[in-house]
Motif scaffolding. Structure first.
Motif, PDB file in Angstrom:
ATOM      1  N   ILE A 182       0.558  -1.175   0.130  1.00  0.00           N
ATOM      2  CA  ILE A 182       0.197  -0.234   0.207  1.00  0.00           C
ATOM      3  C   ILE A 182       0.427   1.281  -0.157  1.00  0.00           C
ATOM      4  O   ILE A 182       0.465   2.243  -0.694  1.00  0.00           O
ATOM      5  CB  ILE A 182      -1.255   0.064   1.542  1.00  0.00           C
ATOM      6  CG1 ILE A 182      -1.889  -1.136   1.450  1.00  0.00           C
ATOM      7  CG2 ILE A 182      -1.724   1.151   1.422  1.00  0.00           C
ATOM      8  CD1 ILE A 182      -2.970  -1.928   2.517  1.00  0.00           C
ATOM      9  N   ALA A 183       2.172   1.089   0.703  1.00  0.00           N
ATOM     10  CA  ALA A 183       2.910   2.430   0.921  1.00  0.00           C
ATOM     11  C   ALA A 183       3.625   2.979  -0.736  1.00  0.00           C
ATOM     12  O   ALA A 183       3.296   3.652  -1.091  1.00  0.00           O
ATOM     13  CB  ALA A 183       3.606   1.891   2.024  1.00  0.00           C
ATOM     14  N   THR A 184       3.900   1.538  -0.820  1.00  0.00           N
ATOM     15  CA  THR A 184       4.495   1.844  -1.966  1.00  0.00           C
ATOM     16  C   THR A 184       3.783   2.537  -3.138  1.00  0.00           C
ATOM     17  O   THR A 184       4.140   3.083  -4.057  1.00  0.00           O
ATOM     18  CB  THR A 184       5.540   0.580  -2.583  1.00  0.00           C
ATOM     19  OG1 THR A 184       6.061  -0.061  -1.865  1.00  0.00           O
ATOM     20  CG2 THR A 184       6.401   0.585  -4.102  1.00  0.00           C
ATOM     21  N   ILE A 185       2.653   2.367  -3.706  1.00  0.00           N
ATOM     22  CA  ILE A 185       1.710   2.350  -4.467  1.00  0.00           C
ATOM     23  C   ILE A 185       1.469   4.046  -4.117  1.00  0.00           C
ATOM     24  O   ILE A 185       1.374   4.902  -4.908  1.00  0.00           O
ATOM     25  CB  ILE A 185       0.120   1.907  -4.425  1.00  0.00           C
ATOM     26  CG1 ILE A 185       0.925   0.064  -4.992  1.00  0.00           C
ATOM     27  CG2 ILE A 185      -0.875   2.396  -5.488  1.00  0.00           C
ATOM     28  CD1 ILE A 185       0.979  -0.711  -6.115  1.00  0.00           C
ATOM     29  N   LEU A 186       1.480   4.001  -2.759  1.00  0.00           N
ATOM     30  CA  LEU A 186       0.823   5.385  -2.783  1.00  0.00           C
ATOM     31  C   LEU A 186       2.024   6.414  -2.877  1.00  0.00           C
ATOM     32  O   LEU A 186       1.281   7.548  -3.070  1.00  0.00           O
ATOM     33  CB  LEU A 186       0.549   5.584  -1.125  1.00  0.00           C
ATOM     34  CG  LEU A 186      -0.520   5.135  -0.633  1.00  0.00           C
ATOM     35  CD1 LEU A 186      -1.096   5.190   0.770  1.00  0.00           C
ATOM     36  CD2 LEU A 186      -2.002   6.304  -1.602  1.00  0.00           C
ATOM     37  N   VAL A 187       3.143   5.919  -2.501  1.00  0.00           N
ATOM     38  CA  VAL A 187       4.912   6.706  -2.760  1.00  0.00           C
ATOM     39  C   VAL A 187       4.982   6.609  -4.485  1.00  0.00           C
ATOM     40  O   VAL A 187       4.676   7.781  -4.916  1.00  0.00           O
ATOM     41  CB  VAL A 187       5.860   6.213  -2.771  1.00  0.00           C
ATOM     42  CG1 VAL A 187       6.935   6.883  -3.063  1.00  0.00           C
ATOM     43  CG2 VAL A 187       5.892   6.074  -1.460  1.00  0.00           C
TER      44      VAL A 187
ATOM     45  N   ILE B 229       1.812   6.801  -6.427  1.00  0.00           N
ATOM     46  CA  ILE B 229       0.560   7.880  -6.857  1.00  0.00           C
ATOM     47  C   ILE B 229       0.256   9.163  -6.303  1.00  0.00           C
ATOM     48  O   ILE B 229       1.380  10.668  -7.398  1.00  0.00           O
ATOM     49  CB  ILE B 229      -0.202   7.625  -6.792  1.00  0.00           C
ATOM     50  CG1 ILE B 229      -0.678   6.093  -7.248  1.00  0.00           C
ATOM     51  CG2 ILE B 229      -1.862   7.513  -7.041  1.00  0.00           C
ATOM     52  CD1 ILE B 229      -1.783   5.286  -6.728  1.00  0.00           C
ATOM     53  N   LEU B 230       0.906   9.907  -5.477  1.00  0.00           N
ATOM     54  CA  LEU B 230       1.101  10.458  -4.503  1.00  0.00           C
ATOM     55  C   LEU B 230       2.806  11.537  -4.796  1.00  0.00           C
ATOM     56  O   LEU B 230       2.621  12.713  -4.839  1.00  0.00           O
ATOM     57  CB  LEU B 230       0.380  10.510  -2.949  1.00  0.00           C
ATOM     58  CG  LEU B 230      -0.695  10.305  -2.914  1.00  0.00           C
ATOM     59  CD1 LEU B 230      -0.739  10.052  -1.491  1.00  0.00           C
ATOM     60  CD2 LEU B 230      -1.613  10.852  -3.437  1.00  0.00           C
TER      61      LEU B 230
ATOM     62  N   MET C 268       1.713  10.756   4.138  1.00  0.00           N
ATOM     63  CA  MET C 268       1.929   9.740   3.465  1.00  0.00           C
ATOM     64  C   MET C 268       2.292   8.753   4.655  1.00  0.00           C
ATOM     65  O   MET C 268       1.381   7.378   4.253  1.00  0.00           O
ATOM     66  CB  MET C 268       3.550   9.888   2.938  1.00  0.00           C
ATOM     67  CG  MET C 268       3.817  10.306   1.413  1.00  0.00           C
ATOM     68  SD  MET C 268       2.386   9.738   0.097  1.00  0.00           S
ATOM     69  CE  MET C 268       3.435   9.127  -0.415  1.00  0.00           C
TER      70      MET C 268
ATOM     71  N   ILE D 133      -1.302   8.228   6.143  1.00  0.00           N
ATOM     72  CA  ILE D 133      -2.422   7.671   4.766  1.00  0.00           C
ATOM     73  C   ILE D 133      -2.456   6.558   5.030  1.00  0.00           C
ATOM     74  O   ILE D 133      -3.405   5.123   4.810  1.00  0.00           O
ATOM     75  CB  ILE D 133      -2.145   7.859   3.269  1.00  0.00           C
ATOM     76  CG1 ILE D 133      -2.307   9.837   3.288  1.00  0.00           C
ATOM     77  CG2 ILE D 133      -3.506   7.966   2.911  1.00  0.00           C
ATOM     78  CD1 ILE D 133      -2.225  10.563   2.303  1.00  0.00           C
ATOM     79  N   THR D 134      -1.705   6.100   4.704  1.00  0.00           N
ATOM     80  CA  THR D 134      -0.810   4.477   4.435  1.00  0.00           C
ATOM     81  C   THR D 134      -1.864   3.899   5.229  1.00  0.00           C
ATOM     82  O   THR D 134      -2.385   2.875   5.696  1.00  0.00           O
ATOM     83  CB  THR D 134       0.376   4.308   4.632  1.00  0.00           C
ATOM     84  OG1 THR D 134       1.060   4.250   3.693  1.00  0.00           O
ATOM     85  CG2 THR D 134       0.413   2.326   3.955  1.00  0.00           C
TER      86      THR D 134
ATOM     87  N   ILE E  59      -5.115   3.386   5.768  1.00  0.00           N
ATOM     88  CA  ILE E  59      -5.905   2.816   4.980  1.00  0.00           C
ATOM     89  C   ILE E  59      -5.889   0.795   6.015  1.00  0.00           C
ATOM     90  O   ILE E  59      -6.653  -0.008   5.757  1.00  0.00           O
ATOM     91  CB  ILE E  59      -5.127   2.738   3.477  1.00  0.00           C
ATOM     92  CG1 ILE E  59      -5.644   3.860   2.878  1.00  0.00           C
ATOM     93  CG2 ILE E  59      -5.374   1.657   2.947  1.00  0.00           C
ATOM     94  CD1 ILE E  59      -5.044   4.257   1.447  1.00  0.00           C
TER      95      ILE E  59
END
Lengths: 312, 316
Positions: free
Chosen positions: B148-153, B155-156, B184, B187-188, B191
């Motif tokens: 989740i953290a990697t995908i957020l990094v 995108i955001l 960041m 949010i991770t 979620i």
């Protein structure tokens, strides 16, 4: 079972002596009728994906375009490109190794270690759980108390303590994960075993003079098999998450071996430069764990069980 | 009745903490090679080793050292870090605050979101939104936190350039900077924790919905929305409070990974660094804090579910 012609014939002959009848009952198939599991289309698709990963685990090295440790790419963190060694479909990692090949090789480590740990956890958990249910008394008390202590701690903490203590190696990982997750298997196996031990057919078997191991093998295990199989899926997902989280923290599978968790870690620095080398192994984990949970969810929804509520 | 159950539960929680402390203590004493040897390293002679062992109290039997260690911990003397020789209190004090701020913010954001979404999904079981929520949360709890953290990094931070990918806290940033730096990891964790809480809230409400008095209300013709908000919700409060406490406990493991990814200067990052350098006194102290917090939160969850049962609260 009711359609068994032997039994029908037997009961139509009342003059037969009682001993022969008991013998006949003994010869009946002891396994319960096979329960058919019908999956939804989502469940079927999930099963296909999981099967695909398992095949990749088995034949991985022969289908991977490169060796996991060969530095053949033109440079680190490159996208799709072709050079004299071959084509790099998913680009290269931070050292210039082929990402696709490392994901394929990584399946072996990540799934293999997790599967081994889960199987070992099941072996330990079921043996002790059924032993506790069948024997009861102080054996049950002793194992249950130790088990409660393990269950009352966060798994990642137990993992960190074990690795700080013994250092990180594959045997330590498998051992730690299997002991941690054996505790939840134990609880389920014990509860199932206790439920089954008070059923009439077990009483009947005991009254017939069957030994403890016969009762376990022929009466308890077949009846506990289905719930345990669904739980196996859940447990496997937890173990994959546990092992890959430790690898991600740099405390699991050690480089240069390919492992999905450590691959995300080592390639994370490429993310700001537009390299997807960290994304592919992360997606690999997701495409293995999400389908397993979908299958489990499908089965437990169909069988009306509350297994989904255990997924916490 | 209830008092007895609560007291019994507290006693079990206390016993668990004692077992935890024994495990954590044994970890160092069973270690191959002893601490004195490690400290002295190459310069060790039998005489200096014996002297240092005596100084560290290592010539005493194990149970004496255990009680000394426990006493020191209780009085706040956590020992000296092997790396650098700083006291562990000084290393931990600032970090602990950061981790608690983070956990508090995560709880403050995720609890209302989860209860609202869980309720909404339970109000329309089988509807499109419910199916999306169920599928989405199942997927989210099936993937590791770092996914989740990697995908957020990606995108955001990488694609949209909205937020920085790592956290640097200097202590004198403005509120906006502070929020941006925290965003960041925050949010991770929101979620991760919400996904579980939504599922459990939904399951808790649906569980209450299958009881006879709800069936009565349905047959009476009460609209579903009203049934949930007026009848089911109040009886599901107990289980929901339980869910909240449990999930705050799960936050412990989420924090470990998330702090590392974003280099957030919290206690978990300190502990991981300790594990990597095998700084055992530091790991011991951090493990005791995390396990203690976890055991206490689980204890609160159990006490909450006992207290919320009216039959136990008002014995006949």
């Amino acid at each position: 079972m009711t359609e068994n012609p032997e039994l029908a014939e037997e009961s139509s002959m009342p003059e037969k002596d009682i001993l022969a009848e008991i013998d006949a009952v003994d010869e009946l198939p002891t396994a319960p009728p096979k329960r058919r599991v019908r999956l939804s289309w989502l469940g079927k698709a999930s099963a296909a994906i999981v099967a695909l990963w398992l095949v990749i685990c088995l034949i991985g090295p022969s289908i991977a375009p490169f060796h996991e440790m060969d530095i053949d790419g033109d440079d680190g963190f490159m996208g799709y490109h072709t050079n004299e060694y071959g084509t790099f479909y998913l680009g290269t990692d931070y050292l210039g190794r082929d990402t696709l090949s490392r994901v394929i090789y990584g399946a072996r480590n990540t799934i293999g270690i997790s599967l081994a740990s889960t199987l070992l956890a099941y072996l330990i958990g079921i043996t002790l759980g059924i032993l506790a249910a069948v024997k009861g008394g102080w054996i049950d008390m002793g194992i249950s108390r130790v088990n409660d202590a393990i269950l009352s701690l966060p798994t990642i903490m137990l993992g960190l303590i074990a690795i700080a203590w013994l250092g990180s190696s594959i045997p330590v990982l498998v051992g730690t994960a299997s002991i941690i997750y054996a505790s939840s298997v134990f609880r389920i196996a014990r509860a199932l075993g206790q439920d089954i031990m008070v059923q009439d057919f077990v009483e009947a078997a005991k009254a017939r003079g069957e030994g403890v191991w016969w009762v376990i093998r022929s009466e308890v295990l077949p009846n506990a098999a289905m719930p345990l199989a669904t739980d196996f899926g859940l447990r496997l997902v937890f173990v994959v998450l546990f092992i890959s989280s430790l690898s991600f923290l740099g405390l699991g599978v050690q480089p240069p071996a390919a492992d999905w968790g450590s691959m995300v870690r080592e390639n994370l620095q490429g993310l700001p430069y537009g390299s997807y080398a960290a994304i592919w192994p992360a997606l690999a984990i997701a495409t293995f764990t999400i389908p397993i949970n979908l299958i489990v969810d499908d089965i437990s929804a169909k069988s009306g069980g509350s297994l989904a509520s255990k997924m916490v | 009745m209830m008092k007895k159950m609560v007291l019994r539960r507290i006693a079990i929680g206390f016993a668990t903490l004692v077992v935890v402390s024994i495990i954590v203590f044994l970890m160092t004493s069973v270690l191959p090679g002893d601490v004195a040897q490690i400290i002295l390293g190459q310069s060790a002679t039998p005489e200096t080793l014996a002297a240092l062992r005596k100084e560290l109290g290592m010539d005493q039997p194990g149970y004496v050292r255990y009680f000394q260690w426990l006493g020191n911990m209780a009085t706040g003397d956590l020992g000296i870090s092997k790396a650098g020789g700083a006291t562990i209190e000084s290393l931990i004090s600032g970090r602990l605050g950061n981790t608690m701020v983070m956990s508090g913010l995560v709880a403050a954001i995720s609890i209302p979101i989860s209860i609202a979404l869980g309720l909404w999904a339970a109000m329309h079981p089988g509807a499109l939104l419910d199916r999306i929520v169920t599928f989405g949360t199942l997927s989210l709890i099936s993937v590791p936190e770092f996914f989740i953290a990697t995908i957020l990094v990606l995108i955001l931070a990488v694609e949209l350039h909205w937020l920085p990918a790592t956290t640097y806290l200097t202590g004198d940033e403005t509120f906006l900077e502070f929020f941006k730096a925290m965003a960041m990891p925050l949010i991770t964790l929101v979620i991760v924790v919400s996904a579980q809480m939504i599922r459990m809230t939904r399951a808790g409400i649906l569980n209450v919905m299958s009881s006879p008095y709800i069936e009565m209300a349905i047959l009476k013709g009460v609209p579903r929305r009203r049934i949930i908000l007026r009848h089911a919700f109040f009886n599901a409060i107990g289980p929901i409070v339980n869910v909240i406490a449990l999930n705050l406990a799960y936050l412990v493991s989420g924090v470990v990974v998330v702090e590392t990814i974003f280099s957030y200067p919290g206690l978990a990052k300190l502990m991981i660094d300790g594990v990597q350098t095998r700084d055992l006194p530091l790991v011991q102290a951090c493990a005791m804090i995390f396990c203690g917090a976890y055991v206490i939160l689980i204890l609160m969850a159990d006490v909450a579910s006992i207290m919320s049962n009216p039959r136990l609260r008002n014995p006949k």
